[in-house]
Design an enzyme around this catalytic site. Structure first.
Site, PDB file in Angstrom:
ATOM      1  NE  ARG A 263      17.487  38.585  69.218  1.00 18.32           N
ATOM      2  CZ  ARG A 263      18.447  37.708  69.488  1.00 18.32           C
ATOM      3  NH1 ARG A 263      19.537  38.095  70.092  1.00 18.32           N
ATOM      4  NH2 ARG A 263      18.338  36.459  69.128  1.00 18.32           N
TER       5      ARG A 263
ATOM      6  CB  THR B 172      16.612  44.727  76.271  1.00 16.76           C
ATOM      7  OG1 THR B 172      15.631  44.417  75.265  1.00 16.76           O
ATOM      8  CG2 THR B 172      16.344  46.098  76.829  1.00 16.76           C
TER       9      THR B 172
ATOM     10  CG  ASP C 179      16.816  34.155  58.473  1.00 19.75           C
ATOM     11  OD1 ASP C 179      15.610  33.956  58.184  1.00 19.75           O
ATOM     12  OD2 ASP C 179      17.173  35.063  59.231  1.00 19.75           O
TER      13      ASP C 179
HETATM   14  N1  URA Z   1      16.399  31.604  63.263  1.00 21.70           N
HETATM   15  C1  URA Z   1      16.644  31.053  62.050  1.00 21.70           C
HETATM   16  O1  URA Z   1      15.919  31.305  61.096  1.00 21.70           O
HETATM   17  N2  URA Z   1      17.691  30.214  61.930  1.00 21.70           N
HETATM   18  C2  URA Z   1      18.510  29.885  62.952  1.00 21.70           C
HETATM   19  O2  URA Z   1      19.441  29.105  62.775  1.00 21.70           O
HETATM   20  C3  URA Z   1      18.239  30.483  64.217  1.00 21.70           C
HETATM   21  C4  URA Z   1      17.187  31.330  64.345  1.00 21.70           C
END
Ligand code: URA
Length: 209
Positions: free
Chosen positions: A104, A108, A200
């Site tokens: 990302r 932007t 995550d």
């Molecule tokens: N990416 C992840 O790994 N977990 C999330 O909750 C959102 C994006």
């Protein structure tokens, strides 16, 4: 509009609950994601076309069915998508595997492609794009655009958990792509995490947090 299929088989729900649990460690998390991916592969391939071939069993000649045409292409989005590949490959061992890497842009906030490698016969294969978390939908949408631009025509998206926001983006950007989920959660929080989600996915799969 692409269909959304929530594959809420009891085995998938049970395993996903343990995947979500903050007390589940890396080893068990990885194992459970692998198992859920295999179970989801079973459902996502339900409509694969079959053709008839002649087979001689030890007892008789028979007309029997095998999967028709080219086998599937899997495209995990780096890095968390990698965690679901082995589970799918156990079900579809002849599948070819491409990769799409995106980051990302900090200014932007848009996904930027840094790596794409697909099987050479893209036009002739059906693809399953794999990303455990469909959060904003930005990465999945960009990855699908990228493989469409290289000639892919038939694409499905497979995620463990999605937020409604991500589903909406996918349906708008790629109405031809069916979405397969283990769960559709409530929302995104202010940091872009899916709620209740599982945290995550990449960090939990690879033990980086
Ligand atoms: N990416 C992840 O790994 N977990 C999330 O909750 C959102 C994006």
């Amino acid at each position: 509009m692409g269909n959304v299929f929530v594959l809420d088989h009891p085995l998938i729900q049970h395993k996903l609950t343990h995947i979500r649990d903050v007390n589940t460690g890396t080893k068990e998390f990885r194992q459970l994601v692998d198992e859920v991916a295999g179970l989801m592969a079973f459902e996502i391939t339900r409509d694969l076309p079959l053709e008839e071939i002649q087979v001689k069993t030890p007892v008789a000649e028979a007309t029997l069915k095998v999967i028709a045409g080219k086998k599937l292409g899997l495209v995990p989005i780096l890095r968390a998508g990698l965690g679901m590949v082995d589970g799918i490959i156990k079900m579809i061992p002849a599948a070819k595997i491409g990769h799409v890497g995106l980051y990302r842009d900090p200014e932007t906030l848009k996904p930027v492609e840094y790596y794409v490698k697909l099987p050479t016969d893209v036009e002739e294969r059906d693809f399953i794009v794999i990303d455990p978390m469909l959060a904003t939908g930005g990465s999945a949408s960009a990855a699908i655009t990228s493989i469409k631009n290289r000639g892919a025509k038939n694409i499905k998206l497979m995620c463990l958990v999605a937020a409604p926001e991500g589903v909406e983006v996918l349906q708008k950007d790629h109405p031809d792509v069916d979405i397969y989920l283990a769960a559709l959660d409530e929302k995104l929080d202010d940091h872009g995490y899916i709620v209740p989600g599982l945290g995550d996915a990449g960090d939990r799969l690879f033990g980086t947090k």
